[in-house]
Design a protein around this motif. Sequence first.
Motif, short mmCIF file in Angstrom:
data_model
loop_
_atom_site.label_atom_id
_atom_site.label_comp_id
_atom_site.label_asym_id
_atom_site.label_seq_id
_atom_site.Cartn_x
_atom_site.Cartn_y
_atom_site.Cartn_z
N LYS A 219 0.85 -1.17 0.00
CA LYS A 219 0.00 0.00 0.00
C LYS A 219 0.89 1.23 0.00
O LYS A 219 1.86 1.28 0.75
CB LYS A 219 -0.90 0.02 1.24
CG LYS A 219 -1.90 -1.12 1.23
CD LYS A 219 -2.73 -1.17 2.49
CE LYS A 219 -3.78 -2.26 2.36
NZ LYS A 219 -4.59 -2.39 3.58
N TYR B 154 0.75 5.43 0.31
CA TYR B 154 -0.04 6.62 0.66
C TYR B 154 0.74 7.83 0.20
O TYR B 154 1.92 7.99 0.57
CB TYR B 154 -0.24 6.71 2.17
CG TYR B 154 -0.85 5.47 2.77
CD1 TYR B 154 -2.22 5.36 2.93
CD2 TYR B 154 -0.04 4.41 3.17
CE1 TYR B 154 -2.78 4.22 3.48
CE2 TYR B 154 -0.59 3.26 3.71
CZ TYR B 154 -1.96 3.17 3.86
OH TYR B 154 -2.50 2.03 4.39
N LYS C 143 -3.53 10.53 -2.20
CA LYS C 143 -3.77 9.39 -3.08
C LYS C 143 -3.37 8.11 -2.36
O LYS C 143 -2.56 8.12 -1.44
CB LYS C 143 -2.94 9.54 -4.36
CG LYS C 143 -3.48 10.61 -5.29
CD LYS C 143 -2.58 10.80 -6.50
CE LYS C 143 -1.36 11.62 -6.16
NZ LYS C 143 -0.51 11.90 -7.34
N TYR C 144 -3.96 7.03 -2.80
CA TYR C 144 -3.77 5.76 -2.14
C TYR C 144 -3.68 4.70 -3.23
O TYR C 144 -4.50 4.71 -4.16
CB TYR C 144 -4.99 5.52 -1.24
CG TYR C 144 -5.13 4.15 -0.65
CD1 TYR C 144 -4.19 3.67 0.24
CD2 TYR C 144 -6.22 3.36 -0.97
CE1 TYR C 144 -4.35 2.41 0.79
CE2 TYR C 144 -6.39 2.11 -0.42
CZ TYR C 144 -5.44 1.63 0.46
OH TYR C 144 -5.60 0.39 1.00
N PHE C 145 -2.65 3.85 -3.17
CA PHE C 145 -2.47 2.83 -4.20
C PHE C 145 -2.35 1.47 -3.55
O PHE C 145 -1.61 1.31 -2.56
CB PHE C 145 -1.20 3.10 -5.01
CG PHE C 145 -1.19 4.42 -5.72
CD1 PHE C 145 -1.72 4.56 -6.99
CD2 PHE C 145 -0.68 5.55 -5.08
CE1 PHE C 145 -1.73 5.80 -7.62
CE2 PHE C 145 -0.69 6.78 -5.71
CZ PHE C 145 -1.22 6.91 -6.98
N GLU C 146 -3.06 0.50 -4.10
CA GLU C 146 -2.89 -0.90 -3.68
C GLU C 146 -2.16 -1.62 -4.81
O GLU C 146 -2.63 -1.63 -5.95
CB GLU C 146 -4.26 -1.54 -3.43
CG GLU C 146 -4.92 -1.01 -2.17
CD GLU C 146 -6.25 -1.68 -1.88
OE1 GLU C 146 -6.75 -1.54 -0.75
OE2 GLU C 146 -6.78 -2.35 -2.79
N ILE C 147 -1.03 -2.20 -4.46
CA ILE C 147 -0.19 -2.84 -5.47
C ILE C 147 -0.06 -4.32 -5.13
O ILE C 147 0.35 -4.68 -4.02
CB ILE C 147 1.21 -2.18 -5.51
CG1 ILE C 147 1.05 -0.68 -5.78
CG2 ILE C 147 2.10 -2.85 -6.54
CD1 ILE C 147 2.36 0.10 -5.76
N ALA C 148 -0.43 -5.18 -6.08
CA ALA C 148 -0.26 -6.62 -5.89
C ALA C 148 1.08 -7.02 -6.49
O ALA C 148 1.38 -6.68 -7.64
CB ALA C 148 -1.39 -7.38 -6.56
N VAL C 149 1.90 -7.72 -5.69
CA VAL C 149 3.24 -8.12 -6.13
C VAL C 149 3.24 -9.64 -6.28
O VAL C 149 2.65 -10.35 -5.47
CB VAL C 149 4.30 -7.67 -5.09
CG1 VAL C 149 5.70 -8.02 -5.56
CG2 VAL C 149 4.19 -6.18 -4.83
N ILE D 212 8.98 -1.11 -4.79
CA ILE D 212 7.82 -0.24 -4.54
C ILE D 212 8.28 1.16 -4.13
O ILE D 212 7.68 2.16 -4.52
CB ILE D 212 6.92 -0.85 -3.43
CG1 ILE D 212 6.43 -2.25 -3.81
CG2 ILE D 212 5.74 0.06 -3.11
CD1 ILE D 212 5.39 -2.31 -4.86
N LEU E 153 4.42 7.43 -8.63
CA LEU E 153 3.18 7.70 -7.89
C LEU E 153 3.18 9.07 -7.24
O LEU E 153 2.13 9.71 -7.13
CB LEU E 153 2.95 6.60 -6.84
CG LEU E 153 2.93 5.16 -7.39
CD1 LEU E 153 2.66 4.19 -6.25
CD2 LEU E 153 1.89 5.00 -8.48
N ARG F 62 4.39 7.11 1.74
CA ARG F 62 4.66 6.11 2.76
C ARG F 62 4.31 4.75 2.17
O ARG F 62 3.26 4.60 1.53
CB ARG F 62 3.78 6.41 3.99
CG ARG F 62 3.97 5.51 5.17
CD ARG F 62 3.40 6.18 6.44
NE ARG F 62 2.02 6.62 6.26
CZ ARG F 62 0.97 5.84 6.47
NH1 ARG F 62 1.12 4.59 6.87
NH2 ARG F 62 -0.25 6.32 6.31
#
Lengths: 81, 81
Positions: free
Chosen positions: A4, A6, A40-46, A59, A67, A76
């Motif tokens: 995640k 932020y 902004k908020y990002f969810e990243i699948a690895v 990341i 980002l 963060r």
Amino acid sequence: MKAKVYVTLKSGVLDPQGKAIQHSVESLGHRGIADIRQGKYFEIAVDPEISESDARSSIEHIAADVLANPVIEDYRVEIEA
Amino acid sequence: MKAKVYVTLKSGVLDPQGKAIQHSVESLGHRGIADIRQGKYFEIAVDPEISESDARSSIEHIAADVLANPVIEDYRVEIEA
């Protein structure tokens, strides 16, 4: 693995969008809201075969390069197993 | 008191912006990124004389009415003392 990120404006940077939201909220009758700032908020699948340390370093680079704009924004990174 | 609101697209909803970011990240040479989804993040400062339960109820209403579109988005509220 999931990461995640932020992204928030640095504290000295004006946030007109946040102020507009704050005014809408006040006009709807909500009292006691001192400030709203938008980020902004990002969810990243690895992929699971990537190690946690490699994922974190990757990341962190992605957050700084793509980002966030490090001139005006802080970011963060959180890694979840 | 500070509240944080996280707004994310529901899982069935397409996220073309997230896909565009994912393609940029891949073209920069980062491997192993399976998916990126973009959301929104809000930091809300609440006047200290408001009680925590009133603040939570107010922020939940603000999140549902102003910050998120509940048809396509989920939201999560965190209150920090």
